[in-house]
Scaffold this motif. Structure first.
Motif, PDB file in Angstrom:
ATOM      1  N   THR A  97       0.844  -1.191   0.000  1.00 21.81           N
ATOM      2  CA  THR A  97       0.000   0.000   0.000  1.00 21.81           C
ATOM      3  C   THR A  97       0.878   1.238   0.000  1.00 21.81           C
ATOM      4  O   THR A  97       1.744   1.391   0.863  1.00 21.81           O
TER       5      THR A  97
ATOM      6  N   HIS B 172      -3.091   3.557  -1.774  1.00 20.93           N
ATOM      7  CA  HIS B 172      -3.461   2.747  -2.933  1.00 20.93           C
ATOM      8  C   HIS B 172      -2.665   1.441  -2.943  1.00 20.93           C
ATOM      9  O   HIS B 172      -1.501   1.400  -2.535  1.00 20.93           O
ATOM     10  N   ASP B 173      -3.289   0.393  -3.458  1.00 19.88           N
ATOM     11  CA  ASP B 173      -2.616  -0.898  -3.573  1.00 19.88           C
ATOM     12  C   ASP B 173      -1.790  -0.949  -4.857  1.00 19.88           C
ATOM     13  O   ASP B 173      -2.251  -0.514  -5.920  1.00 19.88           O
TER      14      ASP B 173
END
Length: 765
Positions: free
Chosen positions: A177, A181-182
């Motif tokens: 992450t 966001h991944d």
């Protein structure tokens, strides 16, 4: 775009890209081990010495790093050669295969408990039976440790899988992450291409190690199959973990010559790998450096060398489009001795240590008589290797008779074989640390020191002509004779593990004869005459059988009339040696050198009239010792080559220059390093090149040409007497660290009695 750094020997911290907001990045630590070879315990049960580079300390180091970065921001990878190497890892492993132990193997337990994110197969994983290792891999997968090998494929012969189908998972994808966001990180696992040189197909039935059509043996071609696929699955950062050494990118790849070390070539011929984890060559000399890929970007290279835990910290952030970008915050090899033992893991491994201790402390028997205690295994007949040969012949003869009965089987008669007795032995030298047999009690611990590898025996029916051909090739490719002022010296050269030592046969090597004409065979120890057309039984270990580097390359397990792999499952060579010692002790009170009733020697006729005089221009002449201020080249006698400097980093490669007697012909190789010798008051020497740079023992076992290091002792060299030359031992490096020729270049390693360590200095004329 990716942030990259120039090639360097030590990475400085690199700040995050300008304009990134505080907190908008994530630091991820990527850790790796490689070539741990069964080191799961803190004591070497063979020598009773302390082992500091073990998985117990890896566990402590990893836990500490996870506490610092957070468990989701640490990736941990093992790069292969995990199971083979110590009694604690191996004794119970064989019990597991045989079904007498239901514990998971010790090294598999370590991977699971420490929490590895991936395990990449190494070549030594194929030392063991396929069925048993498959069960180990299933256990690992069930325990959450993916087993990776992208370039191991089915060959289509099993009727179930098509040719080119993956036999193992090629890669796994992890998520990190960043800025909320991944993002996806891929880990690609790559096996060495050369497995078929070292192990038999029975240990990899129906498998191949390059995809169909990759006739150039290129790992880069293997890897390119997966990079686009991984990117299509969202991988923005790709780690390649490859059980291969760095090697060179020059010239073509030739299987069995330079195919096992393809790391540098892999980088040069691809453009999507961000981090390359290497191993197999047991060196950390080039770890934490960068190499330029096909797109002109730098790729970080790490290698734990079997001794250390690599730690590379990447700072991940997003660009304006939300794509992942990164910088290298720092990269280093962590010394495992700096960490404490994980006592919880140690308690889980205690039963494995107990099993191994119970095994190695068992008595095997006694040795009596006048043992020569000679460890010149390759160039002289030694009692120690003769013991291995005798055990191989007696043990396999007993098992053949058990399998076929005492009468000569009809199948034997059909191939012209009139007896079930094994006539001779072909063995690789497997003694640990120069071990030699001495009079006194012998335990199983000693047997493991006598023969340290997890090999198996097979018996071949060979004609006299076939036996002679193997011996002729060994004399030509693995031995070389040098003549200094009328005195002869014979050196073992090349890969010592495929340098065969023969037992049970009476013969001479005449090293003054041309290659292919050096072997003179007079008969066998059991009284049988040698006949080119006769058929004889030969005991051979699986490592040399079928190996591209020795004369048995055209044989396979299918040619064996008896095999430990199929006829004595769960048994190893150590069991046969132990049985032989026990039998001789029971029947005769002890095993003695008198039991070894065969003789061989190396002959070098050195009469002046038989040696050609040198005609030509002298480039350099052999010197007894360096003299202060004189200029020399440093020459490895066994490989007949001298030191040359790499222009990129000051490392040392090799240039061939066959000597004639005590002379190196002119012109010397253009890139040869000419050193000026500086005699020091303590008897050591310093060597400088034309630019005033010093020959130095560098970081992590490297050998370098560089300015005077901060620790001046690293530039000092002791010349210790060796057979036909000198060992060049560094005064400042830890232990007996000496210059070694290995895999086409010169490096530093623990001193051993081997031709790869023997040098002379030749004064430039």
């Amino acid at each position: 775009m990716n942030q990259t750094v120039d090639r360097m020997t030590a990475m400085p911290s690199v700040l995050a890209e300008q304009g990134q907001a505080d907190g908008a990045y994530t630091d991820v630590a990527i850790l790796s081990t490689t070539d741990m070879h069964g080191k799961c315990w803190d004591t070497n049960l063979l020598t009773l010495s302390t082992v500091k580079n073990n998985m117990l300390r890896v566990s402590t180091a990893v836990n500490r790093i996870r506490a610092e970065f957070g468990p989701d921001n640490v990736l941990l990878i093992d790069n292969g050669d995990l199971f083979q190497g110590t009694p604690v890892s191996q004794v119970q492993l064989l019990q597991y295969f045989a079904g007498s132990s239901d514990l998971p193997p010790a090294m598999a337990l370590c991977l699971s408990r420490i929490g590895y994110d991936a395990f990449v197969l190494g070549n030594h994983e194929f030392n063991y039976e396929w069925r048993g290792m498959n069960a180990v891999y299933d256990w690992l997968e069930d325990s959450g440790v993916p087993v990776l090998a992208a370039n191991v494929y089915y060959d289509g012969s099993d009727g179930v899988h098509i040719a080119g189908e993956n036999a193992f998972t090629p890669y796994v994808i992890k998520t990190i992450t960043v800025n909320g966001h991944d993002h996806r990180i891929g880990i690609l696992g790559i096996e060495n291409t050369d497995i078929t040189r070292w192990d038999l197909p029975i240990n990899y039935p129906g498998l191949q190690f390059i995809f169909p059509g990759n006739d150039k043996w290129l790992l880069s071609a293997e890897v390119r199959q997966y990079l686009d696929r991984m990117k299509a699955e969202g991988c923005e950062f790709i780690i390649a973990s490859c059980h291969s050494g760095l090697g060179s990118a020059d010239g073509a790849v030739t299987f069995g010559v330079n195919s096992q070390h393809q790391g540098l070539r892999l980088i040069r011929e691809t453009d999507d790998i961000a981090l390359l984890i290497l191993g197999h060559d047991h060196t950390a000399a080039y770890s934490n450096t960068c190499e330029v890929n096909a797109a002109g970007e730098s790729v970080l290279v790490v290698n734990g060398g079997g001794q250390e835990l690599t730690k590379s910290v990447f700072r991940f952030s997003e660009n304006a489009s939300g794509a992942l970008i990164w910088t290298i915050v720092g990269t280093e090899n962590l010394t495992l001795a700096d960490f404490e033992t994980d006592e919880v893991l140690r308690s889980e491994l205690q039963p494995y240590a107990d099993i191994a201790e119970a095994e190695v402390t068992l008595p095997a028997g006694k040795a009596a008589g006048d043992w020569d205690m000679n460890d010149n295994y390759f160039t002289e007949q030694t009692d120690t290797v003769d013991l291995i040969s005798a055990a191989q012949m007696v043990g396999t003869t007993r098992r053949i008779k058990k399998k076929y009965g005492l009468a000569v089987p009809e199948a034997f008669s059909q191939i012209g074989l009139g007896h079930p007795d094994v006539d001779m032995s072909m063995t690789a030298v497997a003694a640990a640390g120069g071990y030699v047999v001495q009079p006194g009690d012998i335990s199983v611990r000693d047997v493991y020191s006598l023969y340290r590898f997890s090999n198996n025996l097979l018996v071949l029916a060979m004609t006299g002509a076939q036996i002679r051909a193997v011996m002729q090739e060994n004399a030509s490719d693995h031995l070389t004779a040098r003549f200094h002022d009328g005195e002869a010296f014979v050196y073992a050269r090349g890969d010592q593990f495929t340098n065969i030592v023969f037992g049970g046969v009476n013969f001479n090597y005449d090293m003054t004869k041309p290659a292919g004409e050096r072997v003179v065979i007079s008969g066998f120890h059991n009284g049988r005459d040698f006949d080119e057309n006769g058929v004889y039984l030969v005991a051979v270990n699986n490592y040399v059988l079928g190996n591209e580097c020795c004369g048995l390359r055209n044989y396979s397990a299918d040619d064996a009339i008896w095999s430990q792999l199929t006829d004595a499952e769960g048994e190893a060579i150590q069991d046969i040696i132990t049985e032989y010692i026990r039998q001789r002790t029971s029947e005769h009170g002890a095993v003695t050198p008198a039991d070894f009733d065969w003789h061989w020697q190396i002959v070098c006729r050195t009469e002046t009239g038989e040696l050609p005089a040198f005609e030509g221009t002298v480039g350099a002449k052999l010197a007894a010792l360096p003299e202060n201020g004189n200029r020399y080249v440093i020459y490895n006698e066994a490989q007949e080559c001298m030191l040359t400097a790499r222009p990129t980093d000051g490392g040392l490669d090799a240039a061939a220059c066959p000597a004639v007697g005590a002379v190196l012909p002119a012109p010397l190789p253009e890139d040869a390093v000419v050193f000026t010798a500086h005699a020091m008051a303590d008897g050591s020497y310093q060597f400088t090149d034309a630019g005033g740079r010093y020959l130095v023992s560098g970081a992590k076992g490297s050998l370098m040409i560089q300015p005077m290091p901060q620790d001046e002792s690293l530039s000092r060299w002791r010349l210790e007497p060796a057979y036909g030359g000198w060992y060049l031992v560094n005064a400042g490096a830890a232990g007996q660290s000496a210059i070694q020729y290995y895999s086409g270049r010169f490096t530093m390693y623990h001193l051993a009695k081997s031709g790869s360590y023997i040098f002379n200095v030749y004064e430039v004329q």
